[in-house]
Every structure is written in C-alpha cells, then in structure tokens.
Scaffold this motif. Structure first.
Motif, PDB file in Angstrom:
ATOM      1  N   ILE A   1       0.846  -1.194   0.000  1.00 39.71           N
ATOM      2  CA  ILE A   1       0.000   0.000   0.000  1.00 39.71           C
ATOM      3  C   ILE A   1       0.883   1.246   0.000  1.00 39.71           C
ATOM      4  N   ALA A   2       0.470   2.255  -0.745  1.00 41.76           N
ATOM      5  CA  ALA A   2       1.098   3.578  -0.691  1.00 41.76           C
ATOM      6  C   ALA A   2       0.078   4.557  -0.112  1.00 41.76           C
ATOM      7  N   ILE A   3       0.534   5.424   0.758  1.00 48.90           N
ATOM      8  CA  ILE A   3      -0.343   6.380   1.433  1.00 48.90           C
ATOM      9  C   ILE A   3      -0.209   7.760   0.791  1.00 48.90           C
ATOM     10  N   VAL A   4      -1.348   8.395   0.559  1.00 48.66           N
ATOM     11  CA  VAL A   4      -1.390   9.786   0.106  1.00 48.66           C
ATOM     12  C   VAL A   4      -2.144  10.589   1.156  1.00 48.66           C
ATOM     13  N   THR A   5      -1.516  11.626   1.674  1.00 44.64           N
ATOM     14  CA  THR A   5      -2.227  12.549   2.557  1.00 44.64           C
ATOM     15  C   THR A   5      -2.449  13.857   1.808  1.00 44.64           C
ATOM     16  N   TYR A   6      -3.622  14.435   2.038  1.00 45.82           N
ATOM     17  CA  TYR A   6      -3.934  15.719   1.412  1.00 45.82           C
ATOM     18  C   TYR A   6      -4.519  16.652   2.461  1.00 45.82           C
ATOM     19  N   SER A   7      -4.058  17.892   2.445  1.00 42.93           N
ATOM     20  CA  SER A   7      -4.619  18.895   3.347  1.00 42.93           C
ATOM     21  C   SER A   7      -4.831  20.197   2.591  1.00 42.93           C
ATOM     22  N   SER A   8      -5.913  20.878   2.958  1.00 45.43           N
ATOM     23  CA  SER A   8      -6.173  22.217   2.441  1.00 45.43           C
ATOM     24  C   SER A   8      -6.721  23.047   3.590  1.00 45.43           C
ATOM     25  N   ILE A   9      -6.065  24.171   3.857  1.00 45.63           N
ATOM     26  CA  ILE A   9      -6.466  25.030   4.960  1.00 45.63           C
ATOM     27  C   ILE A   9      -6.591  26.464   4.460  1.00 45.63           C
ATOM     28  N   ASN A  10      -7.192  27.314   5.278  1.00 45.82           N
ATOM     29  CA  ASN A  10      -7.440  28.702   4.894  1.00 45.82           C
ATOM     30  C   ASN A  10      -6.710  29.710   5.772  1.00 45.82           C
ATOM     31  N   THR A  11      -5.806  29.242   6.626  1.00 44.20           N
ATOM     32  CA  THR A  11      -5.224  30.150   7.615  1.00 44.20           C
ATOM     33  C   THR A  11      -3.699  30.208   7.598  1.00 44.20           C
ATOM     34  N   ASN A  12      -3.049  29.609   6.601  1.00 41.87           N
ATOM     35  CA  ASN A  12      -1.590  29.677   6.516  1.00 41.87           C
ATOM     36  C   ASN A  12      -1.161  29.236   5.123  1.00 41.87           C
ATOM     37  N   ARG A  13      -0.208  29.970   4.539  1.00 44.66           N
ATOM     38  CA  ARG A  13       0.257  29.621   3.196  1.00 44.66           C
ATOM     39  C   ARG A  13       1.780  29.620   3.106  1.00 44.66           C
ATOM     40  N   LEU A  14       2.436  29.217   4.192  1.00 41.68           N
ATOM     41  CA  LEU A  14       3.897  29.211   4.189  1.00 41.68           C
ATOM     42  C   LEU A  14       4.447  28.350   3.058  1.00 41.68           C
ATOM     43  N   GLU A  15       3.867  27.162   2.885  1.00 41.27           N
ATOM     44  CA  GLU A  15       4.343  26.261   1.840  1.00 41.27           C
ATOM     45  C   GLU A  15       3.537  26.455   0.560  1.00 41.27           C
ATOM     46  N   PRO A  16       4.189  26.564  -0.588  1.00 40.24           N
ATOM     47  CA  PRO A  16       3.451  26.638  -1.857  1.00 40.24           C
ATOM     48  C   PRO A  16       2.716  25.325  -2.113  1.00 40.24           C
ATOM     49  N   TYR A  17       1.625  25.385  -2.871  1.00 42.23           N
ATOM     50  CA  TYR A  17       0.891  24.150  -3.134  1.00 42.23           C
ATOM     51  C   TYR A  17       1.705  23.229  -4.030  1.00 42.23           C
ATOM     52  N   GLY A  18       1.504  21.944  -3.832  1.00 42.19           N
ATOM     53  CA  GLY A  18       2.220  20.960  -4.623  1.00 42.19           C
ATOM     54  C   GLY A  18       2.196  19.597  -3.967  1.00 42.19           C
ATOM     55  N   GLU A  19       3.041  18.712  -4.473  1.00 38.31           N
ATOM     56  CA  GLU A  19       3.115  17.341  -3.982  1.00 38.31           C
ATOM     57  C   GLU A  19       4.571  16.987  -3.695  1.00 38.31           C
ATOM     58  N   THR A  20       4.788  16.189  -2.655  1.00 33.57           N
ATOM     59  CA  THR A  20       6.110  15.652  -2.348  1.00 33.57           C
ATOM     60  C   THR A  20       6.021  14.136  -2.393  1.00 33.57           C
ATOM     61  N   ILE A  21       6.785  13.534  -3.302  1.00 32.05           N
ATOM     62  CA  ILE A  21       6.757  12.083  -3.496  1.00 32.05           C
ATOM     63  C   ILE A  21       7.996  11.498  -2.827  1.00 32.05           C
ATOM     64  N   TYR A  22       7.774  10.685  -1.805  1.00 29.30           N
ATOM     65  CA  TYR A  22       8.865  10.111  -1.025  1.00 29.30           C
ATOM     66  C   TYR A  22       9.135   8.686  -1.495  1.00 29.30           C
ATOM     67  N   GLY A  23      10.285   8.476  -2.139  1.00 30.69           N
ATOM     68  CA  GLY A  23      10.676   7.152  -2.586  1.00 30.69           C
ATOM     69  C   GLY A  23      11.837   6.617  -1.777  1.00 30.69           C
ATOM     70  N   SER A  24      12.082   5.326  -1.881  1.00 29.92           N
ATOM     71  CA  SER A  24      13.166   4.706  -1.119  1.00 29.92           C
ATOM     72  C   SER A  24      14.544   5.098  -1.639  1.00 29.92           C
ATOM     73  N   ARG A  25      14.617   5.671  -2.853  1.00 26.37           N
ATOM     74  CA  ARG A  25      15.897   6.090  -3.421  1.00 26.37           C
ATOM     75  C   ARG A  25      15.970   7.588  -3.713  1.00 26.37           C
ATOM     76  N   GLY A  26      14.840   8.280  -3.596  1.00 28.76           N
ATOM     77  CA  GLY A  26      14.869   9.711  -3.862  1.00 28.76           C
ATOM     78  C   GLY A  26      13.546  10.368  -3.536  1.00 28.76           C
ATOM     79  N   THR A  27      13.562  11.693  -3.523  1.00 24.68           N
ATOM     80  CA  THR A  27      12.376  12.499  -3.228  1.00 24.68           C
ATOM     81  C   THR A  27      12.171  13.493  -4.357  1.00 24.68           C
ATOM     82  N   LEU A  28      10.920  13.626  -4.809  1.00 24.21           N
ATOM     83  CA  LEU A  28      10.591  14.559  -5.875  1.00 24.21           C
ATOM     84  C   LEU A  28       9.521  15.521  -5.365  1.00 24.21           C
ATOM     85  N   ILE A  29       9.754  16.813  -5.554  1.00 23.41           N
ATOM     86  CA  ILE A  29       8.847  17.844  -5.057  1.00 23.41           C
ATOM     87  C   ILE A  29       8.338  18.669  -6.232  1.00 23.41           C
TER      88      ILE A  29
END
Length: 514
Positions: free
Chosen positions: A345-373
């Motif tokens: 199984i692979a897990i995807v978490t998603y959040s959307s809030i209206n009170t903070n925008r420090l991080e730009p919207y997007g996806e972070t894919i965590y792999g066992s050999r690398g990370t793609l943002i």
C-alpha cells in the motif's frame, strides 16, 4: 518542506539533469514564453491542426472561464460566441481583470477580432447557434452535467472544466450521452497536459525514486485577513438586477456568485483544489499502469475558522459559507504488487487550509531512493537518498543518473564533479512561466475532433488524456473523500463505482449513508 535557496536550486538542476540523462526530451523544458504551439503536439503525440480551427463557444466566463479564454489556442480554436448569466462576467471576458492569467479577449485577439464574437445571456441561446461545433464549459459545478448533456444532445462536442460533475450519477449520465450522441467529452484536469508533470512522471515510472510508499499533497491558503477571500465576493453592480436565477439552479444571486461556498452548488475544497492533486498523485502511483484507483479513504473536515465566534475578523465570523474550511484526508493506494500481497500500500495525505500559506501548493513524493517535489505547477525538485553504493544524498547533494549494471533501468547516484557549491555557482534556473497544460488540453481536444478520433481511443494512440471515464475517477476520489469526512468513517472504494455502465455510486451507497 523548508529548503534554502541553494538547496532549491540544486533540486531544480538535479531534476533537469535527470530528465536529460534518463532519456526524456529536453525540449519539454521550453518555457511558455518562448515555446511554439507545436510543443504540446510534439510531446503528447498529436499534430498541428490542418484546415480551419474548431468553431467554439465558451459557456461561463468567470474566474476559470477567463483563464481558459486567455490560454485558448487561436490556431486550433475560433471563438464564435460566449455565454454567461452575469453581465459582469460577459464584460470581463473581453476586458480582463488586471490579472496576467485573465487578460481578456480584446488583448488576446485584438479588439477588431474580439468585437466579432457574439455574446449570449445563457447556454441555451448559445447552443442554438448553428455555427458552433464545440463548447468549453466553465460554469458553477452544479450546472456542469445539465449544460454538457444539453450541448451533446444539440450536436456539440464538450470540454468541461473539473470537477466533472456534482455527483457520480451525473458523471455516468454524461458519459452515457457522449456515447449515445458520438460527441467528444473531455474534462479539464490540465495536469494531464502539463509537460513538467509528464517529465516528472516519466522519471517516477522508470523507477528513479525507488519504492514509493508516501506522497504528501497540500494546497494551503491564508484567507484570514479582513476582506481577503477570493471565493467570497460582493454582488457587482452590473449583476444586481439579474432575475430568475432559480431557473438556472440557484436559490439566490449570492449563491450564483459565491457558488463555491455552498453544498448545493459546489464541492468544497476537495472538488476545487484537492481533485487536481489527487489526480496528480494517482498518475505518479500508476508507475506504468494505465490507471490506478485508491483502496480506501478517511479524513477530517470542518468549519474551524469561518463562522466561529471570536475567531478571526468580524467579516470571517459572520461568513455564511456551508463548506468546510479545513480538510485533511488520507487515501490508501495499491502498490504494484497489491494483487499478490495486500500489504503493498502507498499512502497519500492531502490537506487544504485557509489560515496559513507558508508552503506553496504541490506534492512531495517520497521514494526509497529519492524524493521529488512539485511546486505551483511551475517547478520540480529532485533529491537523492543517501545509502547503498550510490553515495551521499540529501537536499545539498548534486546527483547524476546511471544505468544499473545488472539492468532494470536507471538509478540516481552521487555526482562527484558537481558539489553543492559548484551547482549554486552555475546560476539560478530560469523563472519564466511553464505552461500549466490549459493550452495543450484545448489543442488536443480540437485535434481529436478534426481528425475524427474514435471515442475511447487510448491515449497512446492519440486519444484524449482525460476523457470522461478518467475524470469520473477523479470525481469519485474527491466526492468519496467528502463523504468520509462527513460521515466520519473509513470508506473502501468499490470497483463498480468506476464502471460507467453500473448504476452504483458512492453518494447513495447504503454502507456509507446508512
């Protein structure tokens, strides 16, 4: 993820180098400012349009409709007419609104050409125009299915904005009518036509990240400042005398203008924002499979800011919206070996809030050999995991792509010739805007129609990249996520929901609603 400017630049360079070294065409990185209209055709397997452009009507010229007008390709689309219930939107279609994403038809086409475009007050008038071959629908969500079905029955092909429809039953009816009338039905999940995302997915599909067990997606905005929410608008003077909105599916003029805020007319944060990102996550997790559907979803959603006594400014406390202002969902997706072992199984978490925008919207894919943002649909960063015989890793490490000696595809390895300091010294990557895919999806829509591509043709053979069946799957993820939050339960997805010929849908499933 908070990265320094140097680490971000290293990540961008790593991704661009990996695209080159793994064999993906560098031409895909031509920026929109310098790209020709042939770039999308080259990358997604269609051609420049031969013959006359498709004669198109745009139904709905509000926020998203005006973006599509700005991005439309004149070599493929000849806009015959627009239609909108609201006089202010009719005007904005031509004048724009001082936003680079909505420049208006006068600027896009020139005043002389734009002045020839007809203006209708509703979709019924536009559909009666015999010149129009196809329509682009960018109206409030609750009207998508009726307008699309009316259009196809009137002989028009349809490109409908996402979310496909307000319910899965409506999605299935749209697909049925498309087949019955032999009209093209495409849906505007534009990441399917983003060259940046396509390059990222090519690397993921080649196994460059290793085993992917977690993706974190988010779209955070800060609307907490007084009078700052773009989804909550006052009635423009031009629209104040608009009558008979009930005929078109709205209880009031305010509901028509602020349709995103009400359950009857919108689908909340999951429909408007989350559907884009869950779509992207399902693409990344397909890893060579034609399509992958989630196994289950659970989550929390609530009105925790708007309408809460003592929280925020006075206008926020009096805000009448019905939709949740904070959502957090967790989806379980099947791995490549799920059929043999349900623990894959692979897990995807998603959040959307209206009170903070420090991080730009997007996806972070965590792999066992690398990370793609991915970030803002404009930038992708790639980082290597430290370990094994491939050397160091982390956000400060430059990398290179090498082929496994034993075969089996490329892997990321430490680059001995490009240390972090050298990478930073090479200068920043271009900040020119990258196409988000709107133009390419409209080009391919027109090309399919002009070339009489049969309905259901696979994308590998020139078919649509987001036809009704694919878009319905995205709607199922968004709508079922809303149901999981509403009923506070973990919901398992059913295969028959994804079958257009089955009457089964999540919104009426007795195991969900009781």
């Amino acid at each position: 993820m908070q990265l320094t400017a140097e680490q971000r630049e290293i990540g961008v360079q790593n991704f661009q180098d990996a695209v080159d070294q793994a064999g993906v065409s560098r031409r895909a990185f031509l920026k929109a400012a310098g790209a020709t209209s042939a770039l999308g055709a080259f990358y997604f397997g269609y051609e420049k349009l031969h013959g006359t452009p498709l004669k198109v009507g745009f139904i709905g010229t509000g926020d998203e409709g005006s973006v599509l007008l700005t991005q439309h390709p004149p070599e493929y689309f000849d806009i015959v007419a627009i239609a909108d219930l609201r006089p202010s939107n009719q005007k904005r279609a031509f004048t724009g609104d001082n936003n680079e994403h909505r420049v208006g038809l006068n600027k896009k086409l020139g005043h002389a050409t734009a002045s020839k475009i007809k203006v209708y007050d509703n979709h019924e008038q536009l559909l009666a125009d015999p010149q129009i071959e196809a329509v682009v629908i960018a109206t409030p969500l609750n009207t998508h299915s009726k307008i699309a079905i009316d259009a196809m029955k009137a002989g028009k092909h349809v490109l409908c904005e996402k979310l496909m429809a307000h319910s899965i039953a409506e999605c299935k009816e749209m697909i049925r009518v498309s087949k019955e009338t032999n009209r093209v039905l495409a849906v505007g999940h534009q990441r399917h036509y983003s060259i940046l995302y396509a390059n990222a997915n090519d690397l993921v599909s080649q196994g460059l990240l290793g085993d992917i067990k977690f993706i974190r997606a988010s779209w955070h905005r800060n609307n907490s400042f007084p009078n700052s929410d773009s989804w909550s608008k006052k009635v423009p003077q031009e629209d104040s005398q608009l009558a008979d909105v009930q005929k078109w599916g709205f209880d009031s003029l305010d509901q028509l203008i602020n349709w995103r805020l009400f359950r009857k007319t919108g689908g909340g944060l999951m429909a408007e924002l989350g559907s884009h990102q869950l779509d992207a996550c399902s693409i990344f997790l397909s890893q060579g499979r034609s399509e992958v559907h989630p196994v289950a979803v659970q989550g929390y959603g609530g009105k925790n800011f708007y309408g809460v006594k003592g929280v925020g400014s006075e206008d926020k406390q009096k805000d009448p919206r019905e939709i949740d202002d904070q959502v957090y969902v967790t989806l379980e997706f099947p791995g490549r070996n799920y059929e043999e072992d349900h623990n894959d199984i692979a897990i995807v978490t998603y959040s959307s809030i209206n009170t903070n925008r420090l991080e730009p919207y997007g996806e972070t894919i965590y792999g066992s050999r690398g990370t793609l943002i991915t970030e803002l649909e404009q930038k992708v960063m790639l980082y290597k995991e430290e370990g094994g015989d491939t050397g160091g890793g982390g956000p400060g490490q430059r990398l290179r792509v090498v082929q496994r000696e034993s075969g089996g595809g490329p892997v990321v390895s430490t680059s001995p010739s490009l240390a972090p300091a050298a990478a930073a010294a090479s200068g920043p990557a271009s900040e020119e805007k990258v196409s988000r895919g709107y133009t390419e999806e409209m080009e391919h829509f027109a090309w399919n129609i002009r070339n009489n591509v049969p309905l259901g043709t696979p994308r590998e053979k020139g078919g649509l990249r987001c036809p009704g069946e694919r878009a319905m799957a995205d709607a199922i993820m968004a709508i079922t996520s809303n149901l999981a939050m509403k009923h506070k339960k973990r919901i398992e997805f059913k295969h028959e929901w994804f079958d257009p010929s089955s009457p089964a849908v999540p919104e009426t499933d007795p195991e969900i609603i009781g």
